[in-house]
Design a protein around this motif. Sequence first.
Motif, short mmCIF file in Angstrom:
data_model
loop_
_atom_site.label_atom_id
_atom_site.label_comp_id
_atom_site.label_asym_id
_atom_site.label_seq_id
_atom_site.Cartn_x
_atom_site.Cartn_y
_atom_site.Cartn_z
N UNK A 154 105.16 -81.37 50.47
CA UNK A 154 103.71 -81.24 50.32
C UNK A 154 102.96 -82.17 51.25
N UNK A 155 103.46 -83.39 51.42
CA UNK A 155 102.82 -84.35 52.32
C UNK A 155 102.86 -83.83 53.76
N UNK A 156 104.00 -83.28 54.16
CA UNK A 156 104.11 -82.74 55.52
C UNK A 156 103.18 -81.55 55.71
N UNK A 157 103.11 -80.66 54.72
CA UNK A 157 102.22 -79.51 54.82
C UNK A 157 100.76 -79.94 54.83
N UNK A 158 100.44 -80.96 54.04
CA UNK A 158 99.06 -81.47 54.02
C UNK A 158 98.70 -82.07 55.37
N UNK A 159 99.64 -82.80 55.99
CA UNK A 159 99.40 -83.35 57.32
C UNK A 159 99.17 -82.24 58.33
N UNK A 160 99.94 -81.16 58.20
CA UNK A 160 99.77 -80.02 59.11
C UNK A 160 98.40 -79.37 58.91
N UNK A 161 97.95 -79.27 57.66
CA UNK A 161 96.63 -78.69 57.38
C UNK A 161 95.51 -79.56 57.95
N UNK A 162 95.65 -80.87 57.86
CA UNK A 162 94.64 -81.77 58.41
C UNK A 162 94.60 -81.66 59.93
N UNK A 163 95.77 -81.59 60.55
CA UNK A 163 95.81 -81.40 62.01
C UNK A 163 95.17 -80.07 62.41
N UNK A 164 95.40 -79.04 61.59
CA UNK A 164 94.80 -77.74 61.88
C UNK A 164 93.28 -77.83 61.78
N UNK A 165 92.77 -78.56 60.80
CA UNK A 165 91.33 -78.73 60.68
C UNK A 165 90.77 -79.44 61.91
N UNK A 166 91.50 -80.45 62.39
CA UNK A 166 91.06 -81.16 63.59
C UNK A 166 91.07 -80.24 64.81
N UNK A 167 92.06 -79.35 64.88
CA UNK A 167 92.11 -78.39 66.00
C UNK A 167 90.91 -77.44 65.96
N UNK A 168 90.56 -76.98 64.77
CA UNK A 168 89.40 -76.11 64.65
C UNK A 168 88.13 -76.85 65.07
N UNK A 169 88.06 -78.13 64.73
CA UNK A 169 86.89 -78.92 65.13
C UNK A 169 86.79 -78.99 66.64
N UNK A 170 87.92 -79.16 67.32
CA UNK A 170 87.91 -79.20 68.78
C UNK A 170 87.61 -77.82 69.37
N UNK A 171 88.11 -76.77 68.73
CA UNK A 171 87.87 -75.42 69.25
C UNK A 171 86.38 -75.10 69.33
#
Length: 237
Positions: A154-171
């Motif tokens: 769950x921690x790894x998946x949550x980290x991946x979700x946070x990174x995805x949110x940051x990618x959307x912010x950059x997009x």
Amino acid sequence: MKVILGVVCAVVVAAAIFASLTIGDRIAPTVRPDGPEEEALARLREFIAPRRRLLRSAISLMFGLLIGLPAASHWQDWLLFRHGVSFGVKDPQFHQDVSWYVFRLPFLTFLLGWLSGVVILVLFLTVIGNYINGGIRTTGPAPHVTSQVKLQVSVLLAALAILKAAQYWLHRFTLTVSTRGFVRGAGYTDVKAVLPAYNLLILISLAAAVLLLWNVRQRGWRLPVIAVGLWAVVAII
């Protein structure tokens, strides 16, 4: 600089994999159910046991070199990121200095994508390691994931979700060079449809991260699956 960047990235990958595999070994259940699956895994564990630390180190080093060293090709982006200067001109949509797009955005885009790939790799190896250790069962009367493994995944998946949110912010910033309209730049569709969609995806990704961490204390994976499903629907639309 090119060599330093490659070495740093290789060390980061190797350390992340080694740490996750080590945690997986330490949280391995001591009592495992009988069955054909367990018998096969028991023989594999007997082979691995005396070589466990060596195998962890070898796997970490191998993937560290494979994933980390190629990152050195982005050394120019890193130099631009470190030594960027202001242009004194802001874009009309996000009111960012133009230097942001020249010096910052390219390296940050690479970094977040690279980190996401690293987390996915660590997650994949973690699942395999925990399956071998017996923390994940796929057969038997009650296949399940132990609470310790559930927390780690769950921690790894949550980290991946946070990174995805940051990618959307950059997009969002890439819309300033959009080619959807008749002219290059953010058009009506980009501003009124695509930009709000990115903002919504940021919120959904962060919500998924929160649900994944909160779900550690709950049974099953229903809430995270709902969040991921909602994210997929919005992303496709």
